[in-house]
Design a protein around this motif. Sequence first.
Motif, PDB file in Angstrom:
ATOM      1  N   ASN A  83      -6.119   3.193   3.166  1.00 38.72           N
ATOM      2  CA  ASN A  83      -5.187   3.317   1.910  1.00 38.72           C
ATOM      3  C   ASN A  83      -5.853   4.058   1.041  1.00 38.72           C
ATOM      4  O   ASN A  83      -4.932   4.779   0.309  1.00 38.72           O
ATOM      5  N   PHE A 106       0.927  -1.190  -0.085  1.00 32.84           N
ATOM      6  CA  PHE A 106       0.127  -0.097  -0.102  1.00 32.84           C
ATOM      7  C   PHE A 106       0.737   1.233  -0.070  1.00 32.84           C
ATOM      8  O   PHE A 106       1.911   1.543   0.682  1.00 32.84           O
ATOM      9  N   LYS A 124      -6.917  -1.787   4.057  1.00 35.42           N
ATOM     10  CA  LYS A 124      -7.063  -1.658   2.587  1.00 35.42           C
ATOM     11  C   LYS A 124      -7.669  -0.366   2.569  1.00 35.42           C
ATOM     12  O   LYS A 124      -7.541   0.383   1.640  1.00 35.42           O
TER      13      LYS A 124
END
Length: 536
Positions: A284, A184, A281
């Motif tokens: 990010n 990421f 996630k």
Amino acid sequence: MLKKLIKINTSDNVAVALVDLKAGEVISFEEEDIKVISNTKSKHKIALEHFNLGDSIIMYGVLVGKANGVINKGDVLTTKNVKHETEKVSGRTVPFTWKAPNVDKWKERTFLGYHRADGQVGTENVWLFFPLVFCENRNVEILKDIFEKELLHQQVSTHQLMLRALVRGEESSTEITENTTKVFDNIDVKFITHPGGCGGIRQDSESLAKLLAGYVNNPNVAGATVLSLGCQNLQIDIFKDAIKSINPNLNKPVLIYEQQQMGTVDNMLSTIIKESFEAIKNANNIVRKPASLSKLKVGLECGGSDGFSGISANPTLGAVSDILTALHGTAILAEFPELCGVEQELVNRCIDDEKGEKFLKLMKAYEKSVVESGSGFDMNPSPGNIKDGLITDAMKSAGAAKKGGTSPIQDVLDYGEYVSKSGLNLLCTPGNDVESTTAIVGAGANLVLFTTGLGTPTGNPIAPVIKVSSNTDLANRMPDIIDIETGGVIHGEKTIEEMADEMLEFIIKVASGEIQTKAKALNQNDFIPWRRGVSL
């Protein structure tokens, strides 16, 4: 001609040696000749007048000690001929006015930060893992190993390669088979452990809850994974209440897991990994956007100070603090043992009597607890401080306080309280480098300026720590830990104002993610909570 002495305040009766001085040499200073009595190393102080037993020693314009015997004019001050002494303070003595610096050239400047729902702006975007109790440290360490290997793909260090070669019986090894590309781009994953949360006294756990809640609320944190055992003093409800007291409307994902309710370690870790990965996630997706410099919350810290710190590095931080204050940004000055001796100036700068009274109350309570433990603020200077010219706590404090500049003090915070007002804030912490830096970030600092004269490698898991050296020799000797050096001020090559402008430009680049601090490059993620009353 090379300048050999400097007097910091016109009312001072001692001067600082800028270079090593030899016994017998005569120095022309302020239109008179001063004969050096003893060999004096740079950074140490020499008497500008004759002192008898009990005479006051003035530096930075304040009382920093009393003569412990006769000190001749031109002789060096030492721990043997000087004892710690400070003025007694009971309240405000004079009205305070402040002329803010001209900040026209900074008004339209911005940095690229991570905007949070509550209006705060981060200089970093961090997903933070931590335990509520030390019993969960091992599980946090397991998660750290898993996430760092798979998400961060940290490169094998040269020291690990060295050991690998030794194990194989080879002279050297350059083999690196690991993928070193991060998964990421806009999120870092950090882990902290600690020895608290149970045992000791209940107040320790409550204090730790406030500190951890401050880390969750810090604008540099996108969200957190929290591990609890279940039976500890620091219960989940206590932690949640601490968050609510700081930010009742916190709009961040905080995933909390209790081992005693989840069965096996394997089951708990599997659940944590799956759910945390999804949250990371999502975090990010947050990207940097322009933000006003008023969104900067800068912690002011020092460690490994020397006799030049209060002349170069600390006043530079003070000038930066004043600029940020004038821009409606925030500065946090901590380390209460290192404000001993300058209480009167600070009380006079408080915006109202209530703030001044709170400051004095916290100072007196802290000093009382230290004395009751068999020590005292006068024991604060470390052997390194003393070796490099800071021979009394008041002398050290007078220089340390320069980090706070000259602006009004808008608020006074006890340990664990979170900054709510822009401008200069005082925060009650120990003088210990890591304990204080830990607390400053817990109070909301999204960046820390850390001055050092001897060299200190401290960092923080969620906030960039910019290391500032007071002298050029240190910057040349330890370039791997120093970001900015202010030795030019000592040599007369730069003014404090010029150095402050240079530093603020550097701050903007760090806050925008354009420059990585040396502490971050070294993966220096120090975190030590304060167990109240047992630390200077």
